[in-house]
Structure formats: C-alpha cells, structure tokens
Write a protein that holds these residues in place. Sequence first.
Motif, mmCIF file in Angstrom:
data_model
loop_
_atom_site.group_PDB
_atom_site.id
_atom_site.type_symbol
_atom_site.label_atom_id
_atom_site.label_comp_id
_atom_site.label_asym_id
_atom_site.label_seq_id
_atom_site.Cartn_x
_atom_site.Cartn_y
_atom_site.Cartn_z
ATOM 1 N N SER A 222 49.440 11.330 31.411
ATOM 2 C CA SER A 222 49.719 12.531 31.932
ATOM 3 C C SER A 222 48.960 13.326 33.211
ATOM 4 O O SER A 222 48.026 13.013 33.369
ATOM 5 C CB SER A 222 49.659 13.876 30.885
ATOM 6 O OG SER A 222 49.804 15.117 31.265
ATOM 7 N N PRO A 223 49.691 13.708 34.239
ATOM 8 C CA PRO A 223 49.042 14.350 35.433
ATOM 9 C C PRO A 223 47.801 15.245 35.227
ATOM 10 O O PRO A 223 46.918 15.070 36.058
ATOM 11 C CB PRO A 223 50.248 15.000 36.311
ATOM 12 C CG PRO A 223 51.313 14.151 35.776
ATOM 13 C CD PRO A 223 51.001 13.898 34.235
ATOM 14 N N ARG A 224 47.778 15.731 33.929
ATOM 15 C CA ARG A 224 46.835 16.790 33.793
ATOM 16 C C ARG A 224 45.508 15.993 33.663
ATOM 17 O O ARG A 224 44.487 16.632 33.644
ATOM 18 C CB ARG A 224 47.275 17.460 32.439
ATOM 19 C CG ARG A 224 48.325 18.530 32.519
ATOM 20 C CD ARG A 224 48.435 19.411 31.496
ATOM 21 N NE ARG A 224 48.226 18.451 30.193
ATOM 22 C CZ ARG A 224 49.160 18.149 29.418
ATOM 23 N NH1 ARG A 224 50.402 18.088 29.915
ATOM 24 N NH2 ARG A 224 48.948 17.540 28.151
ATOM 25 N N GLN A 225 45.807 14.773 33.246
ATOM 26 C CA GLN A 225 44.617 13.850 33.059
ATOM 27 C C GLN A 225 44.046 12.948 34.010
ATOM 28 O O GLN A 225 42.816 12.184 34.045
ATOM 29 C CB GLN A 225 44.911 13.035 31.657
ATOM 30 C CG GLN A 225 45.289 13.796 30.537
ATOM 31 C CD GLN A 225 44.561 14.918 30.043
ATOM 32 O OE1 GLN A 225 43.286 15.113 30.207
ATOM 33 N NE2 GLN A 225 45.005 15.985 29.307
ATOM 34 N N TRP A 226 44.737 13.352 35.071
ATOM 35 C CA TRP A 226 44.285 12.136 36.349
ATOM 36 C C TRP A 226 43.200 12.519 36.841
ATOM 37 O O TRP A 226 42.801 13.691 36.847
ATOM 38 C CB TRP A 226 45.470 12.174 37.374
ATOM 39 C CG TRP A 226 46.829 11.717 36.867
ATOM 40 C CD1 TRP A 226 47.115 10.887 35.801
ATOM 41 C CD2 TRP A 226 48.085 11.475 37.590
ATOM 42 N NE1 TRP A 226 48.304 10.677 35.802
ATOM 43 C CE2 TRP A 226 49.062 11.009 37.172
ATOM 44 C CE3 TRP A 226 48.451 12.137 38.975
ATOM 45 C CZ2 TRP A 226 50.334 10.589 37.493
ATOM 46 C CZ3 TRP A 226 49.663 11.923 39.665
ATOM 47 C CH2 TRP A 226 50.651 11.209 38.789
ATOM 48 N N GLY A 227 42.345 11.722 37.356
ATOM 49 C CA GLY A 227 41.068 11.807 38.092
ATOM 50 C C GLY A 227 39.910 12.048 37.243
ATOM 51 O O GLY A 227 38.893 12.425 37.480
ATOM 52 N N LYS A 228 40.134 11.998 35.736
ATOM 53 C CA LYS A 228 38.872 12.316 34.704
ATOM 54 C C LYS A 228 38.539 10.862 34.331
ATOM 55 O O LYS A 228 37.766 11.005 33.416
ATOM 56 C CB LYS A 228 39.420 12.927 33.771
ATOM 57 C CG LYS A 228 40.166 14.540 34.488
ATOM 58 C CD LYS A 228 40.531 15.305 33.226
ATOM 59 C CE LYS A 228 41.153 16.481 33.577
ATOM 60 N NZ LYS A 228 41.960 17.474 32.674
ATOM 61 N N GLY A 229 38.798 9.791 34.695
ATOM 62 C CA GLY A 229 38.418 8.533 34.223
ATOM 63 C C GLY A 229 38.990 8.042 33.115
ATOM 64 O O GLY A 229 38.508 7.039 32.342
ATOM 65 N N TYR A 230 40.163 8.662 32.576
ATOM 66 C CA TYR A 230 40.779 8.517 31.211
ATOM 67 C C TYR A 230 41.324 6.860 31.599
ATOM 68 O O TYR A 230 41.387 6.088 30.551
ATOM 69 C CB TYR A 230 41.823 9.212 30.829
ATOM 70 C CG TYR A 230 41.062 10.433 30.075
ATOM 71 C CD1 TYR A 230 40.323 10.239 29.029
ATOM 72 C CD2 TYR A 230 41.150 11.595 30.785
ATOM 73 C CE1 TYR A 230 39.828 11.373 28.476
ATOM 74 C CE2 TYR A 230 40.671 12.774 30.177
ATOM 75 C CZ TYR A 230 40.018 12.674 28.945
ATOM 76 O OH TYR A 230 39.422 13.690 28.370
ATOM 77 N N ALA A 231 41.924 6.798 32.668
ATOM 78 C CA ALA A 231 43.001 5.493 32.787
ATOM 79 C C ALA A 231 41.760 4.321 33.013
ATOM 80 O O ALA A 231 42.124 3.343 32.021
ATOM 81 C CB ALA A 231 43.609 5.590 34.343
ATOM 82 N N CYS A 232 40.710 4.344 33.420
ATOM 83 C CA CYS A 232 39.888 3.292 33.130
ATOM 84 C C CYS A 232 39.056 3.273 31.956
ATOM 85 O O CYS A 232 39.146 1.907 31.467
ATOM 86 C CB CYS A 232 38.705 3.777 34.290
ATOM 87 S SG CYS A 232 37.395 2.277 34.298
ATOM 88 N N GLU A 233 38.713 4.038 31.165
ATOM 89 C CA GLU A 233 38.511 3.968 30.012
ATOM 90 C C GLU A 233 39.253 3.630 28.953
ATOM 91 O O GLU A 233 39.073 2.514 28.194
ATOM 92 C CB GLU A 233 37.927 5.304 29.380
ATOM 93 C CG GLU A 233 37.399 5.473 28.009
ATOM 94 C CD GLU A 233 36.935 6.882 27.779
ATOM 95 O OE1 GLU A 233 36.959 7.191 26.467
ATOM 96 O OE2 GLU A 233 36.777 7.709 28.571
ATOM 97 N N VAL A 234 40.684 3.830 29.107
ATOM 98 C CA VAL A 234 41.689 3.408 28.135
ATOM 99 C C VAL A 234 42.174 1.932 28.381
ATOM 100 O O VAL A 234 42.333 1.150 27.465
ATOM 101 C CB VAL A 234 42.992 4.228 28.154
ATOM 102 C CG1 VAL A 234 44.440 3.818 27.641
ATOM 103 C CG2 VAL A 234 42.680 5.622 27.892
ATOM 104 N N VAL A 235 42.223 1.562 29.727
ATOM 105 C CA VAL A 235 42.911 0.128 29.965
ATOM 106 C C VAL A 235 41.519 -0.795 29.612
ATOM 107 O O VAL A 235 41.815 -1.819 29.342
ATOM 108 C CB VAL A 235 43.156 0.189 31.553
ATOM 109 C CG1 VAL A 235 43.564 -1.205 31.885
ATOM 110 C CG2 VAL A 235 44.578 1.136 31.711
#
Length: 166
Positions: free
Chosen positions: A94-107
């Motif tokens: 979700s764009p609301r979550q971009w830039g918070k490091g979630y993508a790195c953590e999740v992938v």
Amino acid sequence: MWGERLVETKRCYFTLITLDDYYDVKSLYTNNKVRKYLGGAIKEEKFDRIFPCMVQKATHTWVVKEKKTEQFIGLITLDRHHNGIDTEVSYLLSPRQWGKGYACEVVKEMITFAFENLKLPRLVAETQTANEASCYLLEKLGMNHEKTVTRFGAEQRIYAIYPEKG
C-alpha cells in the motif's frame, strides 16, 4: 491454517489470503500508483473475476499486516516465474506504507522462508528497469541482476538469489 500467522518479521506477520481480504487486496490492484510498473490499475470488474482464483490457489500468497495495529500493509507471493522453471517472489505494498522499510523487511523474510522452509534452490524477482526503487531493493537484499528482457512492452530486469552455503 487460515488466518494463522505463518511467517513473522519484527513488525509484520503474513497470513494466507482469504475472501475476507477482498477490499484490502482490491485497493492494491485498482491503484495506479501501486500498478504503475505492472501495466496499470486493473478495472474493478476484472479484479472481481481474478480474486477468487487468487484465494483458491493461495498456497503461497500472503497478506501482510502490521503486528501492533493489524493494519494491511500489502501482499507477497511466491509463484511460478514466466520461464516456467523458477519460483518468483513478488510484492505489492500500500502506498501508505512506502518509505517505511516494510518492503525490505517483508521481502527479506520471504527469501529466508523460501530457502529454509521450502528448500528452493534459487529464487527470482522480475521488475521493470524503470522501477528504480524496486531494482534498488532487490540489489540491497543480495539479489543479482542476471538478465534483461522485454516483456509486457517494457524492459524488465530479472534478479536471482541462491541459498547461502554453509
């Protein structure tokens, strides 16, 4: 098994996608920002047709939620790559979550899960070359750019990673 937290990170947990996730997942697939490098937003009617299939084959399609708030963060999948051989990790947040490091953590956690739990010999990811943020993320996570192809009318980079030995 449904609703069970199958994978967890420091801030998130993954559960298999269910019909209850319809509105959250639809918010990703019908969003032009999220789908910018994936051919654009999908029309609601098309999403309504494909969503039941996503749930039905949900063996490796997970909804990602934030632990503290239970807020929907996105979707992550392990699925057959276009080459018919490799398993591909893909993600939509979700764009609301971009830039918070979630993508790195999740992938990163999904890569670990793929190698440790599923014993995959390698994992690939494919993204448009124009999607600089995704290219950067995959490289940061240790994925190597193997080749460039043209697919879906755009230049795509294919990245790969192998389990660590030893």
